[in-house]
Write a protein that holds these residues in place. Structure first.
Motif, mmCIF file in Angstrom:
data_model
loop_
_atom_site.group_PDB
_atom_site.id
_atom_site.type_symbol
_atom_site.label_atom_id
_atom_site.label_comp_id
_atom_site.label_asym_id
_atom_site.label_seq_id
_atom_site.Cartn_x
_atom_site.Cartn_y
_atom_site.Cartn_z
ATOM 1 N N LYS A 227 0.837 -1.202 0.000
ATOM 2 C CA LYS A 227 0.000 0.000 0.000
ATOM 3 C C LYS A 227 0.868 1.247 0.000
ATOM 4 C CE LYS A 227 -3.673 2.263 2.647
ATOM 5 N NZ LYS A 227 -4.496 2.196 3.890
ATOM 6 N N GLN A 228 1.953 1.225 0.782
ATOM 7 C CA GLN A 228 2.881 2.359 0.806
ATOM 8 C C GLN A 228 3.535 2.555 -0.566
ATOM 9 O OE1 GLN A 228 5.480 1.216 4.129
ATOM 10 N NE2 GLN A 228 4.670 2.946 5.295
ATOM 11 N N MET A 229 3.865 1.448 -1.226
ATOM 12 C CA MET A 229 4.480 1.529 -2.551
ATOM 13 C C MET A 229 3.512 2.148 -3.561
ATOM 14 S SD MET A 229 6.260 -2.233 -2.416
ATOM 15 C CE MET A 229 6.704 -2.311 -4.134
ATOM 16 N N ILE A 230 2.283 1.652 -3.579
ATOM 17 C CA ILE A 230 1.296 2.129 -4.545
ATOM 18 C C ILE A 230 1.006 3.606 -4.339
ATOM 19 C CG2 ILE A 230 -1.129 1.911 -5.244
ATOM 20 C CD1 ILE A 230 -0.887 -1.099 -4.622
ATOM 21 N N ASN A 231 0.926 4.027 -3.091
ATOM 22 C CA ASN A 231 0.597 5.422 -2.771
ATOM 23 C C ASN A 231 1.826 6.325 -2.717
ATOM 24 O OD1 ASN A 231 -2.128 4.741 -2.529
ATOM 25 N ND2 ASN A 231 -1.942 4.299 -0.341
ATOM 26 N N TYR A 232 2.985 5.767 -3.054
ATOM 27 C CA TYR A 232 4.243 6.519 -3.045
ATOM 28 C C TYR A 232 4.507 7.134 -1.664
ATOM 29 C CZ TYR A 232 8.105 9.212 -5.161
ATOM 30 O OH TYR A 232 9.340 9.720 -5.485
ATOM 31 N N GLU A 233 4.260 6.342 -0.627
ATOM 32 C CA GLU A 233 4.522 6.790 0.739
ATOM 33 C C GLU A 233 5.963 6.513 1.152
ATOM 34 O OE1 GLU A 233 1.616 5.116 3.377
ATOM 35 O OE2 GLU A 233 -0.054 5.665 2.057
ATOM 36 N N ILE A 234 6.602 5.575 0.477
ATOM 37 C CA ILE A 234 8.034 5.344 0.663
ATOM 38 C C ILE A 234 8.718 5.598 -0.669
ATOM 39 C CG2 ILE A 234 7.748 3.691 2.550
ATOM 40 C CD1 ILE A 234 8.198 1.434 0.610
ATOM 41 N N SER A 235 9.996 5.929 -0.625
ATOM 42 C CA SER A 235 10.696 6.283 -1.859
ATOM 43 C C SER A 235 10.721 5.112 -2.824
ATOM 44 C CB SER A 235 12.123 6.735 -1.543
ATOM 45 O OG SER A 235 12.935 5.629 -1.157
ATOM 46 N N ARG A 236 10.849 5.434 -4.117
ATOM 47 C CA ARG A 236 10.927 4.374 -5.121
ATOM 48 C C ARG A 236 12.199 3.548 -4.932
ATOM 49 N NH1 ARG A 236 5.842 4.046 -5.744
ATOM 50 N NH2 ARG A 236 4.850 5.422 -7.291
ATOM 51 N N VAL A 237 13.248 4.157 -4.462
ATOM 52 C CA VAL A 237 14.468 3.404 -4.186
ATOM 53 C C VAL A 237 14.192 2.331 -3.150
ATOM 54 C CG1 VAL A 237 16.774 3.520 -3.183
ATOM 55 C CG2 VAL A 237 16.052 5.246 -4.839
ATOM 56 N N HIS A 238 13.513 2.693 -2.074
ATOM 57 C CA HIS A 238 13.211 1.715 -1.034
ATOM 58 C C HIS A 238 12.213 0.672 -1.518
ATOM 59 C CE1 HIS A 238 14.706 4.668 2.278
ATOM 60 N NE2 HIS A 238 15.659 3.854 1.863
ATOM 61 N N SER A 239 11.280 1.093 -2.370
ATOM 62 C CA SER A 239 10.351 0.117 -2.950
ATOM 63 C C SER A 239 11.106 -0.912 -3.777
ATOM 64 C CB SER A 239 9.317 0.831 -3.835
ATOM 65 O OG SER A 239 8.478 1.652 -3.060
ATOM 66 N N SER A 240 12.052 -0.450 -4.579
ATOM 67 C CA SER A 240 12.835 -1.360 -5.413
ATOM 68 C C SER A 240 13.716 -2.269 -4.560
ATOM 69 C CB SER A 240 13.697 -0.567 -6.402
ATOM 70 O OG SER A 240 12.889 0.084 -7.353
ATOM 71 N N GLN A 241 14.283 -1.731 -3.497
ATOM 72 C CA GLN A 241 15.065 -2.565 -2.585
ATOM 73 C C GLN A 241 14.202 -3.674 -1.998
ATOM 74 O OE1 GLN A 241 18.059 0.953 -0.911
ATOM 75 N NE2 GLN A 241 17.034 -0.404 0.518
ATOM 76 N N TYR A 242 12.987 -3.325 -1.628
ATOM 77 C CA TYR A 242 12.071 -4.301 -1.034
ATOM 78 C C TYR A 242 11.750 -5.419 -2.024
ATOM 79 C CZ TYR A 242 7.790 -6.092 1.171
ATOM 80 O OH TYR A 242 6.837 -6.894 1.738
ATOM 81 N N ILE A 243 11.395 -5.032 -3.254
ATOM 82 C CA ILE A 243 11.088 -6.033 -4.282
ATOM 83 C C ILE A 243 12.300 -6.910 -4.553
ATOM 84 C CG2 ILE A 243 10.485 -6.345 -6.720
ATOM 85 C CD1 ILE A 243 8.964 -3.663 -6.499
#
Length: 705
Positions: A523-539
């Motif tokens: 949900k944070q990823m979709i709503n851009y609540e965390i940075s895209r860098v951190h989203s990519s790290q998570y994935i």
């Protein structure tokens, strides 16, 4: 540390003497684990062959634990069995022999890996009269914590581990895997039994049929899911706990999930840069300190990069004895040779601090060891770099080493890869007004354009609108590493396979795996609540890292030679701290230049040479040699692809076309000169993947349904 750059990997590459004898049967015939429970309401279906099958499985895992014969335990009803092969590191006496049993003989445990901070926990338990230990083994801490916290015990474990345990009083079979999947644990259902093992080949030895899972192979599902290329064989998700009962119920639940600082929190960050640098240094030092604890000597895998260098630098302050360092030299190709940097690091740390072991590896050695490496990896290899680590681990064992600290995991948490910078430039930087507060919009866009063009110049961009839409729909954006990862595989597959799965793309399915992706973080990823860098790290942590890098460059290559790798950067206390640092302290923009892993570089500064400090990230990789017809690797690929045996894989791959392309490769030298390094790596990766599958088919006798 030892790995390809990921844009290269994606085109190129895309697993007691106190014990009562009634409970512990040592058969004359750390670590390997094989365990089972009859997952059926009826106990009358148990087999008299289970003990022998368990021994068969343990025997194929002897490389994981050669210190003594395999051991097993079965309950009186023979409905539960735990097996173990021992690599003795903590408590070398017979008291540490597994399966371990609690003082009251109610709990039984078989574990692969290492638990840290066990000395403190043991002291705490003894002082509070909470548990009577029967050994000095770190593994017994798991039983103590289970007694204290019940099924919440996994939250209190620290380390890299795969545990199977049986609670005889409550009739519960428990399996648990560490937070990041450092140690493998596979499971399947077979003849009324739930089977768990450290390696897939142990399941085959127990009688599980080896059958190709063509759906996973075609969709590269083994990269971004927990499925394997073999039907009905899965990984237990990292950070998860499995609980099974004899009445047929199985429950898998999450006990750990990483989290990230939000963009709003980044804007309101109050810590100074120096405070964050000091915090990283403190957490990393503590992680290294805990991993230096062993009853055998501890070495370090050393490359020319910052990750292994800082681990070594910190480790030398924790012991008075010289530390063995193990490095690779590629004399065939100076661009990939890090020997001088490794020598300089050893000298920098001072006399009598290290004992350097540098192994020169040739392409001939990579070719000669390729199939054995594939056998241990149990999945297709699309490159030879893991083979280098496999050969290096043999050097450790030949030097009587058992434990080695590594630099794995650093790039994944400190934003070390090129595609993390891509996402920063594409998404985060343009949306961070504070970054260019003194510049007008035109200047900002010009800087972003320059930085982006410099980075993207080495990355092949995928033009796949459907896949892009799938990503955006599922997670809110299109990660940069997907640009080069996907779209390069379909050309190698057989036409009938393409037709069969052309309307069955699994990207959306993979992105919605609840056991991988936490709902809150998605949900944070979709709503851009965390940075895209951190989203990519998570994935990336949930897919490529745990499914490829941790296997090919860590557990697989190390345990093949009875060596335990310890990953200081994946101490979850350190990871949790780093994940809550602002993105711009990891990717530091200064005078139009982005410094990757900035906060780590500054934290590491006292422990590394100036050359390592200033050096940009450089991959550990072996250059492709397909254009050299005299190279051993080319000859191996040519001979294998043109063999009669290869015809058995025609249902998977377009063998005829691939043979023709390989045979034509040297007919047009002018055309060959036009290939880029990535294109050559991609071609070599395709051929090695197919050769890998043939090796697996022959060694595991895999069938096609």
């Amino acid at each position: 540390m030892f790995r390809n750059t990921l844009n290269l990997i994606y085109v190129q590459q895309r697993f007691l003497n106190v014990i009562h004898r009634k409970f512990h049967m040592t058969c004359q015939l750390r670590c390997g684990v094989v365990s089972y429970i009859y997952n059926s309401p009826s106990v009358n279906i148990r087999s008299s062959e289970d003990k022998q099958l368990l021994l068969n499985s343990l025997n194929v895992l002897k490389h994981r634990g050669p210190d003594g014969p395999p051991s097993l335990w079965q309950n009186e009803e023979k409905t539960v069995g735990l097996g173990h092969t021992r690599l003795s590191i903590i408590d070398l006496s017979d008291h540490g022999r597994q399966p371990l049993h609690s003082y009251d003989k109610k709990l039984h445990l078989s574990m692969n890996g290492e638990l840290y901070d066990h000395d403190r926990l043991r002291k705490q338990a003894i002082e509070n009269d909470e548990y009577d230990f029967t050994s000095e083994s770190d593994s017994e801490i798991a039983m103590y914590l289970y007694r204290k916290y019940g099924l919440e015990f996994a939250k209190h474990l620290r380390g890299e581990f795969a545990i199977t345990m049986y609670d005889e009083e409550r009739k519960l079979f428990i399996a648990v895997r560490d937070c990041f999947g450092i140690k493998p644990l596979y499971y399947t259902y077979h003849e009324n039994k739930l089977l768990c093992a450290s390696e897939i080949k142990a399941l085959f030895a127990f009688g599980v049929p080896a059958i190709w899972n063509e759906e996973v192979i075609y969709n590269i599902g083994q990269y971004h899911s927990l499925q394997s290329i073999y039907k009905n064989i899965h990984q237990l998700p990292p950070g998860h706990l499995l609980v099974a009962t004899e009445n047929g119920t199985v429950n898998i639940s999450k006990y750990y999930e990483t989290s990230y600082i939000t963009r709003e929190e980044e804007k309101n960050e109050k810590r100074t840069e120096q405070e964050m640098i000091d915090g990283v240094r403190e957490h990393l030092f503590n992680a290294v300190r805990l991993r230096m604890r062993a009853d055998v000597k501890v070495g370090i895998y050393l490359s020319g990069g910052i990750d292994s260098s800082v681990v070594l630098g910190m480790a030398t302050t924790l012991t008075d004895k010289p530390i063995d360092t193990y490095s690779i030299a590629f004399k065939d190709h100076p661009f990939f040779d890090e020997e001088k940097l490794c020598i300089d690091t050893n000298k920098f740390l001072g006399p009598n601090k290290t004992t350097s072991h540098i192994l020169e590896i040739t392409h001939e050695q990579l070719a000669e060891n390729f199939e054995d490496c594939v056998y241990h990896y149990e999945h297709p290899l699309a490159g030879t770099s893991p083979v280098g680590k496999y050969i290096l681990s043999k050097l450790v064992r030949d030097n009587n080493g058992k434990v080695v600290l590594t630099g794995e995991g650093s790039d994944e948490i400190f934003s070390g890869y090129v595609f993390f910078r891509n996402d920063y430039l594409l998404h985060d930087l343009p949306n961070d007004s504070s970054t260019y507060i003194s510049k007008n919009e035109q200047e900002r866009q010009q800087i972003i354009k320059i930085l982006s063009s410099n980075i993207f110049s080495s990355v092949s961009v995928l033009d796949d609108k459907q896949r892009m839409l799938d990503c955006i729909q599922s997670i809110g954006y299109f990660p940069s590493h997907y640009r080069s990862f996907f779209g390069v595989w379909p050309d190698i597959f057989a036409q009938q396979l393409k037709e069969k799965y052309k309307n069955f793309r699994l990207d959306n399915v993979y992105f919605n795996q609840s056991y991988l992706y936490d709902y809150h973080i998605k949900k944070q990823m979709i709503n851009y609540e965390i940075s895209r860098v951190h989203s990519s790290q998570y994935i990336f942590l949930k897919t490529i890292f745990q499914n490829i890098l941790l296997k090919a460059f860590s557990d697989t290559s190390e345990m093949a030679h009875s060596v335990e790798g310890r990953l200081a950067f994946l101490d979850h206390h350190l990871v949790d701290y780093v994940n809550h640092l602002p993105t711009n302290i990891k990717l530091k923009l200064n005078n139009g230049v982005i410094t990757e892993k900035y906060v780590l570089k500054e934290a590491a500064r006292p422990y590394i040479t100036n050359d390592v400090y200033k050096r940009e990230k450089h991959p550990f990789t072996a250059p492709p040699t397909l254009l050299n017809p005299k190279s051993k690797l080319y000859q191996y690929v040519h001979e294998t692809l043109n063999s009669q045996d290869m015809n058995q894989l025609e249902f998977l791959f377009d063998i005829k076309r691939l043979r023709k392309e390989l045979n034509d490769l040297h007919k047009n030298q002018e055309q060959n000169k036009k290939y880029s390094f990535s294109e050559l790596a991609g071609m070599e990766g395709h051929y090695l993947t197919i050769c890998s599958c043939l090796t697996l088919a022959k060694r595991f006798h895999i069938k096609h349904e």
